[in-house]
Design a protein around this motif. Structure first.
Motif: not given
Length: 647
Positions: A68-71, A109-114, A131-132
C-alpha cells in the motif's frame, strides 16, 4: 481507458477535502461511466473514473502495490503488459489482479522513472510513492492520452485528464493567456505545453514529471523523441513485407479486450488497412462503423462499403445530415479550450455510432504522419527543391519584394497565382510550412488583433512553435522535417485531442495501431523516397496494401473528414454567426476588430470570398468564451512572451 484526476501538496502534507476531489472526479464522469473511486492521505488525493476494458472484475483504481505504499491512477492501455508480468514476478513482485495498471506500479518499484521506457501503449498516469515521498506523472510518446496540470497559488498541484477537472477544483484562475490565443488563431488549437488558461499546462507527449515533497516544482523531462535517420538499406519489396508484418503485430496487440471490439472504417487507406488486418486476426466478423454524408462532395461511404464487403464485416452506417451544425456549443464545452478543426463534428458522430455496437474501436489515425500521406507534404517538397536552388540571403529580399508587389489573384488560373509562390520562396522551410498550415495567416491576424492584444503578445508569434520543433528535429530532409513538426503538433494537439474527447464523451475507447511507437520509429528509418515517390504519398504503405485492398481505395484522391462550412455560413448558421462575432463575448474582450469580422461575414455571405475557415475559427472561439470561460471572467495580461517560446 479512464479519467484520472488528483491533488498533490508540493509544500507539505495538508489534508485535502474529499468533496473537492469528488467534484473534480465527477467532472469527467463521461470518461469512466463504469465506476469511480478516490484515495486520500495527507498531502495527496487521487481520483479515478473507470471505463472497464480489461480485467473487469479486479482492475479498479486507485490501485496499490503489495504493502500500500505506492498508489496509481492510470488512463490508457499498456499493450505489452502480459510480457512484463513474468519479468516482474521474477523480481519478486506479487500480482493481485490481471490488469495492465498493476504492471506500472511494480515497474515503478523496480525501475523508477525509467519504467516508462518499458511501456508500449497509450498512457497518462500519476502515482504517489509514500516511502520515497515522490509524486510522478508521465504521458505516452505520441500524446494519445491527455494530461493537464497546474500549480495553484497555495502550492497545490492539480491534475487531470481534461482541463475541466482542474476548473472543477475552483482554485484555477480563468485568465486567458494571449499567447495561447495567437496559437489558436494561427493553428486551430493551443499547442502543448501551453493551455488557454495562463496557470495551466499540458504535460508534453513523451515527457514525465517527478516531484519530491517539499521541493520546488520541477520542469517536465523528456524521455522519448523520434529521430528520422532515413538510413535503412532496404528495397521496396522487403520494406513492404516488413511493414505488413509490423502493422499486423500492432493491430494484434490492440485487439486484446474483454469487451466488444470493432473499428472505424472511413473508406480511406489507413482505416481500411487496419480493418484488413483485424479480419485476418478475428475469429468472427469484424464490427465496422462508417459515416455517410448527405452531400456527395464529402461522402466516402461507397469506398467503406467496398472494404466491408471484401472482408465481410458487420458494417454499420449512419447518415450525417449536411446541416449537422448543432454541435457548436457541445464541442466547445467538450474540448475545454478553443478548438477549430471542423472534422470534430463527424468524429463526434462516428464515436456516437460506434458506442452503440462496441466499447473499443481501432482507428487509422497516424498513417499520414508516419508514412508521408498528406498532399501538403508533396507541395512542401516541391517548394523546397525550388528554395534550395538559391541561398536564403538572396531569396528573402528578392522574392519577399515580389510577393509584396504581386497582386493576390485567387480568381485567376493556377499558373497566374504567383503571389503565394513568391512569398514561399522568401521563407525558411519551417516558416513556409507554418504558412501553409496556418488557419488565419499572419496578415489576417495582424488585421484581426487589436492594439490591446498585440501589446499583450509582446511580439510573440505561433511560428515559434514550429521553429522550436524544427531546431530539435535533427534532420534537414524536407519530408522528414515536416513529418517531425506534424508529429509534435498537428498529430498531438489536433488529431489525438479530437479523437480522445469525442470518444471519451461517449464512453468509447479508441486505439491507434499506426501510432505504435515501434512502428513509427521503424518508419523514421526508411528513406523519404520510399514514402513519397513519383508524386504519390504513402508509397511503400500503399504498395504493401495492394494484395489487401481494392485499387480504387488505395489510389483515389484523399477526401478527408470534412463538413460544408462555406454553405452553412451562407445559410443555416448565417444569423448565429453574425450574433456571435459582432456582439457579445468576442467584442467584450477588446482583442478583436469587430469591423473586420463584419467585413469577413459580409464578403462570405455575398460569395465574393470564401472565409469559411476563418469564420469557423472565430465562431468556435466565441463558443469557448460563452461555454467555458463564462460570465464575469475577462482576459488578463500574460507572462512574458519568451516564457514558453523556449520551452
Amino acid at each position: 481507458m479512464c479519467g484520472i484526476t488528483g491533488l498533490f501538496d508540493t509544500r507539505g502534507a495538508r489534508n485535502f477535502e474529499r468533496a473537492t476531489l469528488q467534484r473534480m472526479n465527477e467532472a469527467q464522469h463521461h470518461r469512466g461511466p463504469d465506476g469511480g473511486d478516490l484515495h486520500l492521505e495527507p498531502g495527496v488525493g487521487l481520483g479515478h473514473r473507470r471505463l472497464s476494458i480489461i480485467d473487469l472484475a479486479t482492475g479498479q483504481q486507485p490501485l496499490f502495490n503489495e504493502d500500500g505504499s505506492v498508489v496509481i491512477v492510470f488512463n490508457g492501455e499498456i499493450y505489452n503488459y502480459q510480457e512484463l508480468v513474468p519479468e516482474l514476478q521474477a523480481l519478486g513482485h506479487v500480482f493481485r489482479t490481471h490488469s495492465d495498471t498493476e504492471v506500472i506500479v511494480h515497474a515503478w518499484e523496480s525501475w523508477g522513472s525509467a519504467c516508462v521506457q518499458r511501456l508500449r501503449g497509450m498512457f497518462a498516469f500519476a502515482l504517489w510513492d509514500r516511502n520515497q515521498q515522490t509524486f510522478f506523472m508521465a504521458r505516452d510518446r505520441l500524446g494519445v492520452k491527455p494530461m493537464h496540470y497546474a500549480l495553484l497559488d497555495d502550492g497545490t498541484l492539480v491534475f487531470g485528464s481534461e482541463l475541466k477537472t482542474l476548473l472543477a477544483h475552483g482554485g484555477l484562475r480563468r485568465d486567458i493567456d494571449p499567447l495561447a490565443v495567437e496559437e489558436y488563431f494561427a493553428l486551430g488549437y493551443v499547442a502543448e505545453p501551453r493551455c488557454i488558461f495562463r496557470q495551466a499546462r499540458k504535460l508534453p507527449a513523451g515527457h514525465m514529471l517527478l516531484l519530491r515533497r517539499g521541493q520546488p516544482l520541477a520542469e517536465p523531462q523528456q524521455y522519448w523523441d523520434l529521430r528520422f535517420t532515413l538510413d535503412r538499406k532496404i528495397g521496396l519489396q522487403d520494406a513492404c513485407a516488413e511493414l505488413d508484418a509490423r502493422v499486423h503485430e500492432s493491430v494484434r496487440l490492440r485487439m486484446i479486450a474483454d469487451v466488444p471490439l470493432g473499428a472505424f472504417l472511413s473508406g480511406g487507406v489507413d482505416s481500411s488497412a487496419v480493418v484488413s488486418h483485424m479480419a485476418e486476426l478475428s475469429q468472427g466478423p469484424v464490427n465496422t462503423c462508417s459515416m455517410a454524408f448527405a452531400d456527395p462532395a464529402f461522402n466516402e461511404a461507397e469506398f467503406a462499403r467496398m472494404v466491408a464487403d471484401r472482408y465481410r464485416t458487420n458494417h454499420f452506417v449512419d447518415m450525417v445530415d449536411s446541416d449537422d451544425f448543432g454541435l457548436v456549443d457541445t464541442l466547445a464545452a467538450m474540448y475545454d479550450e478553443p478548438y477549430a478543426d471542423s472534422s470534430a463534428v463527424p468524429t463526434y458522430r462516428v464515436c456516437q455510432l460506434a458506442r452503440t455496437h462496441v466499447k473499443v474501436a481501432l482507428s487509422g489515425d497516424g498513417g499520414d504522419e508516419a508514412f508521408g500521406g498528406y498532399r501538403r507534404y508533396r507541395m512542401h517538397m516541391m517548394e523546397e527543391r525550388m528554395r534550395s536552388a538559391l541561398p536564403l540571403a538572396l531569396r528573402r529580399p528578392l522574392f519577399g519584394t515580389l510577393g509584396r508587389l504581386y497582386p493576390k489573384a485567387d480568381w485567376a488560373p493556377q499558373v497566374l497565382r504567383a503571389k503565394t509562390t513568391f512569398e514561399g520562396m522568401s521563407r525558411t522551410a519551417a516558416q513556409a510550412y507554418f504558412h501553409s498550415m496556418a488557419r488565419l495567416r499572419q496578415p489576417l491576424r495582424d488585421r484581426l488583433f487589436t492594439g490591446a492584444l498585440k501589446r499583450e503578445l509582446g511580439g510573440y508569434s505561433a511560428l515559434e512553435v514550429f521553429e522550436r520543433h524544427a531546431r530539435r528535429a535533427g534532420t534537414d530532409d524536407p519530408l522528414a522535417l515536416v513529418q517531425y513538426i506534424d508529429l509534435k503538433t498537428w498529430l498531438i494537439d489536433d488529431i489525438n485531442a479530437k479523437v480522445d474527447r469525442a470518444s471519451m464523451e461517449h464512453g468509447l475507447e479508441v486505439r491507434e495501431p499506426l501510432m505504435d511507437h515501434e512502428l513509427v520509429e521503424w518508419a523514421a528509418t526508411l528513406p523519404s523516397s520510399l514514402k513519397v515517390s513519383a508524386g504519390e504519398g504513402k508509397h511503400v504503405f500503399k504498395k504493401a496494401l495492394e494484395p489487401r485492398l481494392p485499387h480504387d481505395v488505395l489510389y483515389r484522391p484523399k477526401m478527408g473528414f470534412s463538413v460544408p462550412l462555406a454553405r452553412w455560413f451562407r445559410g443555416p448558421l448565417r444569423q448565429r454567426l453574425r450574433e456571435s462575432l459582432l456582439g457579445g463575448a468576442m467584442a467584450d474582450t477588446g482583442w478583436f476588430d469587430v469591423r473586420l469580422m463584419g467585413r469577413l461575414v459580409d464578403q462570405h455571405e455575398s460569395g465574393a470570398h470564401d472565409h469559411s475557415t476563418a469564420l469557423w475559427t472565430l465562431l468556435m472561439f466565441d463558443a469557448f468564451l460563452r461555454n467555458v470561460v463564462g460570465e464575469g471572467s475577462s482576459p488578463a495580461a500574460p507572462a512574458p512572451a519568451q516564457a514558453l517560446a523556449e520551452a
